[in-house]
Motif scaffolding. Structure first.
Motif, PDB file in Angstrom:
ATOM      1  N   GLY A 161       0.842  -1.185   0.000  1.00 37.54           N
ATOM      2  CA  GLY A 161       0.000   0.000   0.000  1.00 37.54           C
ATOM      3  C   GLY A 161       0.877   1.235   0.000  1.00 37.54           C
ATOM      4  N   PRO A 162       0.313   2.387   0.311  1.00 39.67           N
ATOM      5  CA  PRO A 162       1.095   3.622   0.306  1.00 39.67           C
ATOM      6  C   PRO A 162       2.322   3.529   1.218  1.00 39.67           C
ATOM      7  N   GLY A 163       3.475   3.832   0.657  1.00 42.23           N
ATOM      8  CA  GLY A 163       4.712   3.813   1.431  1.00 42.23           C
ATOM      9  C   GLY A 163       5.282   2.450   1.701  1.00 42.23           C
ATOM     10  N   ARG A 164       4.647   1.400   1.169  1.00 42.00           N
ATOM     11  CA  ARG A 164       5.081   0.038   1.472  1.00 42.00           C
ATOM     12  C   ARG A 164       4.795  -0.873   0.280  1.00 42.00           C
ATOM     13  N   SER A 165       5.646  -0.785  -0.727  1.00 39.35           N
ATOM     14  CA  SER A 165       5.457  -1.612  -1.920  1.00 39.35           C
ATOM     15  C   SER A 165       6.766  -1.711  -2.680  1.00 39.35           C
ATOM     16  N   VAL A 166       6.759  -2.509  -3.734  1.00 42.55           N
ATOM     17  CA  VAL A 166       7.951  -2.625  -4.573  1.00 42.55           C
ATOM     18  C   VAL A 166       8.288  -1.286  -5.220  1.00 42.55           C
ATOM     19  N   ILE A 167       7.289  -0.450  -5.401  1.00 41.05           N
ATOM     20  CA  ILE A 167       7.528   0.876  -5.986  1.00 41.05           C
ATOM     21  C   ILE A 167       8.458   1.690  -5.092  1.00 41.05           C
ATOM     22  N   ASP A 168       8.194   1.669  -3.802  1.00 39.64           N
ATOM     23  CA  ASP A 168       9.036   2.416  -2.857  1.00 39.64           C
ATOM     24  C   ASP A 168      10.457   1.853  -2.831  1.00 39.64           C
ATOM     25  N   ARG A 169      10.570   0.526  -2.867  1.00 34.97           N
ATOM     26  CA  ARG A 169      11.896  -0.081  -2.823  1.00 34.97           C
ATOM     27  C   ARG A 169      12.683   0.192  -4.104  1.00 34.97           C
ATOM     28  N   LEU A 170      12.006   0.234  -5.228  1.00 33.54           N
ATOM     29  CA  LEU A 170      12.682   0.560  -6.478  1.00 33.54           C
ATOM     30  C   LEU A 170      13.161   2.015  -6.472  1.00 33.54           C
ATOM     31  N   LYS A 171      12.327   2.893  -5.940  1.00 33.03           N
ATOM     32  CA  LYS A 171      12.683   4.307  -5.922  1.00 33.03           C
ATOM     33  C   LYS A 171      13.843   4.604  -4.986  1.00 33.03           C
ATOM     34  N   ASP A 172      13.894   3.896  -3.848  1.00 33.08           N
ATOM     35  CA  ASP A 172      14.974   4.196  -2.895  1.00 33.08           C
ATOM     36  C   ASP A 172      16.205   3.303  -3.083  1.00 33.08           C
ATOM     37  N   GLY A 173      16.150   2.433  -4.084  1.00 30.14           N
ATOM     38  CA  GLY A 173      17.322   1.643  -4.422  1.00 30.14           C
ATOM     39  C   GLY A 173      17.543   0.399  -3.586  1.00 30.14           C
ATOM     40  N   THR A 174      16.536  -0.002  -2.798  1.00 30.60           N
ATOM     41  CA  THR A 174      16.690  -1.180  -1.940  1.00 30.60           C
ATOM     42  C   THR A 174      16.036  -2.438  -2.524  1.00 30.60           C
ATOM     43  N   ALA A 175      15.454  -2.320  -3.720  1.00 27.32           N
ATOM     44  CA  ALA A 175      14.731  -3.448  -4.305  1.00 27.32           C
ATOM     45  C   ALA A 175      15.693  -4.562  -4.711  1.00 27.32           C
ATOM     46  N   ARG A 176      15.217  -5.795  -4.581  1.00 26.31           N
ATOM     47  CA  ARG A 176      15.957  -6.976  -5.021  1.00 26.31           C
ATOM     48  C   ARG A 176      15.004  -7.862  -5.807  1.00 26.31           C
ATOM     49  N   ARG A 177      15.509  -8.422  -6.896  1.00 24.29           N
ATOM     50  CA  ARG A 177      14.685  -9.312  -7.721  1.00 24.29           C
ATOM     51  C   ARG A 177      15.034 -10.743  -7.365  1.00 24.29           C
ATOM     52  N   VAL A 178      14.422 -11.206  -6.274  1.00 20.30           N
ATOM     53  CA  VAL A 178      14.694 -12.555  -5.788  1.00 20.30           C
ATOM     54  C   VAL A 178      13.856 -13.548  -6.584  1.00 20.30           C
ATOM     55  N   LYS A 179      14.508 -14.575  -7.064  1.00 20.36           N
ATOM     56  CA  LYS A 179      13.810 -15.540  -7.930  1.00 20.36           C
ATOM     57  C   LYS A 179      13.914 -16.949  -7.361  1.00 20.36           C
ATOM     58  N   LYS A 180      12.749 -17.602  -7.310  1.00 21.02           N
ATOM     59  CA  LYS A 180      12.689 -19.022  -6.996  1.00 21.02           C
ATOM     60  C   LYS A 180      11.736 -19.656  -8.002  1.00 21.02           C
ATOM     61  N   PRO A 181      12.214 -20.464  -8.898  1.00 21.43           N
ATOM     62  CA  PRO A 181      11.359 -21.044  -9.943  1.00 21.43           C
ATOM     63  C   PRO A 181      10.127 -21.737  -9.354  1.00 21.43           C
ATOM     64  N   GLY A 182       8.969 -21.389  -9.904  1.00 19.54           N
ATOM     65  CA  GLY A 182       7.724 -22.028  -9.487  1.00 19.54           C
ATOM     66  C   GLY A 182       7.062 -21.416  -8.276  1.00 19.54           C
ATOM     67  N   GLN A 183       7.711 -20.467  -7.598  1.00 18.05           N
ATOM     68  CA  GLN A 183       7.149 -19.902  -6.378  1.00 18.05           C
ATOM     69  C   GLN A 183       6.132 -18.817  -6.690  1.00 18.05           C
ATOM     70  N   VAL A 184       4.940 -18.929  -6.102  1.00 18.77           N
ATOM     71  CA  VAL A 184       3.898 -17.919  -6.267  1.00 18.77           C
ATOM     72  C   VAL A 184       3.259 -17.639  -4.913  1.00 18.77           C
ATOM     73  N   PHE A 185       2.678 -16.458  -4.796  1.00 13.13           N
ATOM     74  CA  PHE A 185       1.929 -16.124  -3.578  1.00 13.13           C
ATOM     75  C   PHE A 185       0.979 -14.977  -3.882  1.00 13.13           C
ATOM     76  N   ASN A 186       0.021 -14.805  -3.001  1.00 14.16           N
ATOM     77  CA  ASN A 186      -0.946 -13.717  -3.135  1.00 14.16           C
ATOM     78  C   ASN A 186      -0.447 -12.469  -2.417  1.00 14.16           C
ATOM     79  N   ARG A 187      -1.140 -11.393  -2.707  1.00 13.85           N
ATOM     80  CA  ARG A 187      -0.881 -10.115  -2.058  1.00 13.85           C
ATOM     81  C   ARG A 187      -2.217  -9.502  -1.668  1.00 13.85           C
ATOM     82  N   ILE A 188      -2.165  -8.390  -0.940  1.00 19.81           N
ATOM     83  CA  ILE A 188      -3.394  -7.670  -0.612  1.00 19.81           C
ATOM     84  C   ILE A 188      -3.060  -6.205  -0.373  1.00 19.81           C
TER      85      ILE A 188
END
Length: 288
Positions: A161-188
């Protein structure tokens, strides 16, 4: 549940604050707990009455005046701190309101190898945090049966939500693209959590558990790539989930892969997420 709620929130953090503000927006009042004096000051500045959860007299008064209690605080090794604190108030034997909501986590289900999960499925938490949630849920449901309380459980996935999303992490440079093949999950989205909670207040079902999740489970790296592309930023370097640079906390998160159904919340509460997919939720945040 009245149209003008008097809400006691045990845990005035990200979700608790949003729920308290919604109670105020509906013309009601809201009390939220926090041990942090600065946090209490910030809540008070927004019109939320903030109290220290160790102040038994203030907690007792808030409980006696509440028409709904929402618990968002995380459990510890001894169980749920909210249940311990509220049960110790002088009015606990008679002052409980008609609705008590406990915010839990979809971590209680453990890993399902990408399969679908429903509320009545067996709980099989794979982490300490998930196991504590299982215990806290059981303790609240036991308390509800013992005291005749309308306790409901809300299992949440990854919250954004506001102030707490991948958008914020991308903007502040802390984002990481962690990959695990086949892994899925929901969000809200935060707004959809709050709407689900208030839908339950209007249609309480004692002892019921609800998955408040979106309609589209997806891999973490796909969401990160989409957000980076929309922002016009470089995609963060790809990192394997079991790489030594990935923290233990993050690695535990990637142990689980599952698709979570929200059909019960839709059918019984009349709830519909405003942001049924992560694309819609993140697009809205980009416009803020």
């Amino acid at each position: 549940m009245t149209a003008t709620p008097s809400l006691l929130v045990f845990g005035g953090g990200y979700v608790g604050r949003a729920a308290a503000l919604e109670a105020l927006a509906r013309g009601g009042r809201a009390v939220a707990t926090s041990r942090d004096p600065e946090r209490r000051a910030a809540l008070s500045a927004e019109g939320i009455e903030a109290i220290d959860p160790t102040d038994l007299a203030a907690l007792d008064l808030a409980l006696s005046q509440a028409t709904a209690v929402l618990v968002t605080s995380a459990p510890d090794a001894k169980g749920c701190p909210a249940l311990r604190a509220l049960s110790a108030t002088p009015s606990a034997g008679s002052a409980w309101p008609d609705w008590v909501g406990y915010v839990s986590s979809t971590a209680v289900y453990g890993d399902r190898a990408g399969g679908w999960v429903f509320e009545d499925d067996a709980l099989n938490a794979a982490t300490i945090e998930g196991a504590r949630r299982v215990r806290a849920e059981a303790d609240w449901l036991d308390a509800g049966r013992g005291m005749g309380l309308t306790v409901q459980i809300f299992r949440l996935p990854g919250i954004y939500g506001p102030g707490r999303s991948v958008i914020d992490r991308l903007k502040d440079g802390t984002a990481r693209r962690v990959k695990k093949p086949g892994q899925v999950f929901n969000r809200i989205h935060l707004d959809d959590i709050v709407s689900g909670l208030f839908a339950s207040m209007e249609r309480p079902h004692p002892g019921r558990a609800y998955n408040l999740v979106d309609d589209e489970p997806a891999p973490a790296d796909r969401v990160m790539e989409w957000a980076a592309d929309r922002l016009g930023l470089p995609r963060p370097p790809e990192v394997a989930w079991d790489d030594a640079s990935v923290s233990d906390v993050s690695r535990r998160f990637y142990l689980d892969s599952k698709r979570i159904s929200n059909a019960r919340a839709k059918a019984e509460l009349g709830w519909r997420p405003r942001y049924p997919t992560w694309q819609e939720g993140l697009s809205a945040l980009l416009l803020d």
